[in-house]
Design a protein around this motif. Structure first.
Motif, PDB file in Angstrom:
ATOM      1  N   SER A   1      -4.934  -1.312  -7.764  1.00 17.57           N
ATOM      2  CA  SER A   1      -6.349  -1.684  -7.733  1.00 17.57           C
ATOM      3  C   SER A   1      -7.169  -0.511  -7.213  1.00 17.57           C
ATOM      4  CB  SER A   1      -6.565  -2.923  -6.869  1.00 17.57           C
ATOM      5  OG  SER A   1      -6.312  -2.613  -5.512  1.00 17.57           O
ATOM      6  N   THR A   2      -8.482  -0.642  -7.293  1.00 14.61           N
ATOM      7  CA  THR A   2      -9.372   0.455  -6.875  1.00 14.61           C
ATOM      8  C   THR A   2      -9.279   0.749  -5.388  1.00 14.61           C
ATOM      9  OG1 THR A   2     -11.182  -1.118  -6.667  1.00 14.61           O
ATOM     10  CG2 THR A   2     -11.019   0.092  -8.746  1.00 14.61           C
ATOM     11  N   ASP A   3      -8.851  -0.228  -4.568  1.00 14.66           N
ATOM     12  CA  ASP A   3      -8.734   0.024  -3.127  1.00 14.66           C
ATOM     13  C   ASP A   3      -7.363   0.576  -2.738  1.00 14.66           C
ATOM     14  OD1 ASP A   3      -6.991  -2.147  -3.141  1.00 14.66           O
ATOM     15  OD2 ASP A   3      -8.149  -3.345  -1.723  1.00 14.66           O
TER      16      ASP A   3
ATOM     17  N   ASN B   1       0.833  -1.209   0.000  1.00 15.51           N
ATOM     18  CA  ASN B   1       0.000   0.000   0.000  1.00 15.51           C
ATOM     19  C   ASN B   1       0.862   1.250   0.000  1.00 15.51           C
ATOM     20  OD1 ASN B   1      -2.606  -1.182  -0.016  1.00 15.51           O
ATOM     21  ND2 ASN B   1      -2.304  -1.764   2.114  1.00 15.51           N
TER      22      ASN B   1
ATOM     23  N   THR C   1      -4.395  -0.869  -3.336  1.00 15.87           N
ATOM     24  CA  THR C   1      -3.358  -1.891  -3.258  1.00 15.87           C
ATOM     25  C   THR C   1      -2.532  -1.839  -4.539  1.00 15.87           C
ATOM     26  OG1 THR C   1      -4.754  -3.303  -1.889  1.00 15.87           O
ATOM     27  CG2 THR C   1      -2.897  -4.366  -3.008  1.00 15.87           C
TER      28      THR C   1
END
Length: 181
Positions: free
Chosen positions: A121-123, A109, A125
């Protein structure tokens, strides 16, 4: 964990029944034992077109489902992650899907620029990917990362390679039934 022949069966089904899109099968060489299937899309539109092409090929989907049943007790639920290339976070020569015999993948992250090709990724990560031609080279790259890093071997017999992947390393891809199409 996937049985040793499960990826081979999937690749044969793909070659025989007309898989609509190339994919890469990779098996972890370092714990935990995982299998990753990597696909590359130029856009969300292309991704949807590939999904639609799978849906429009009932024999292919039925064969995939049938081959999944015997190994169901040995595998976990699949995790599907979509990540986008982040050149602003990447450092070094970009990794190209289907190139390299081993992958060194760090999941993080961290927001700083990282050595390797960064997919996000969208979160938030980040997946930092570096390729290596040998296990030794991959192991050296893993040691230098100091992060949560896994070394993967690309399994030609588990993959459905694109023609350009085969052209860059024909000896490596020879074990794949799709490479002989």
């Amino acid at each position: 964990m996937v049985p040793d022949n499960a990826g081979v069966i999937r690749a044969r089904i793909s070659a025989t029944l007309g898989c609509p899109h190339p994919y890469l099968g990779a098996e972890s060489l370092t714990p935990p034992k995982e299998v990753w299937w990597l696909n590359g899309y130029q856009s969300s539109t292309e991704r949807q077109q590939v999904y639609d092409a799978y849906a429009e090929n009932p024999p292919l989907m039925a064969a995939f489902q049938k081959s999944a049943k015997p190994k169901a007790a040995l595998t976990l639920q699949p995790i599907e992650v979509f990540a986008s290339y982040r050149p602003d976070r990447s450092e070094g020569t970009p990794w190209l899907l289907g190139h390299g015999r081993c992958l060194v993948i760090t999941v993080t992250n961290r927001t700083a620029r990282l050595a390797g090709t960064v997919l996000e990724s969208t979160d938030g990560t980040r997946f930092v990917i570096r390729s290596a031609e040998t296990r030794e080279g991959a192991a050296a790259a893993k040691v230098s990362s100091g992060q949560e890093t896994t070394v993967f071997a690309i399994r030609p017999s588990w993959s459905f390679p694109a023609a350009e992947w085969i052209a860059t390393d024909p000896d490596f891809w020879r074990a794949n039934p799709a490479a002989r199409r």
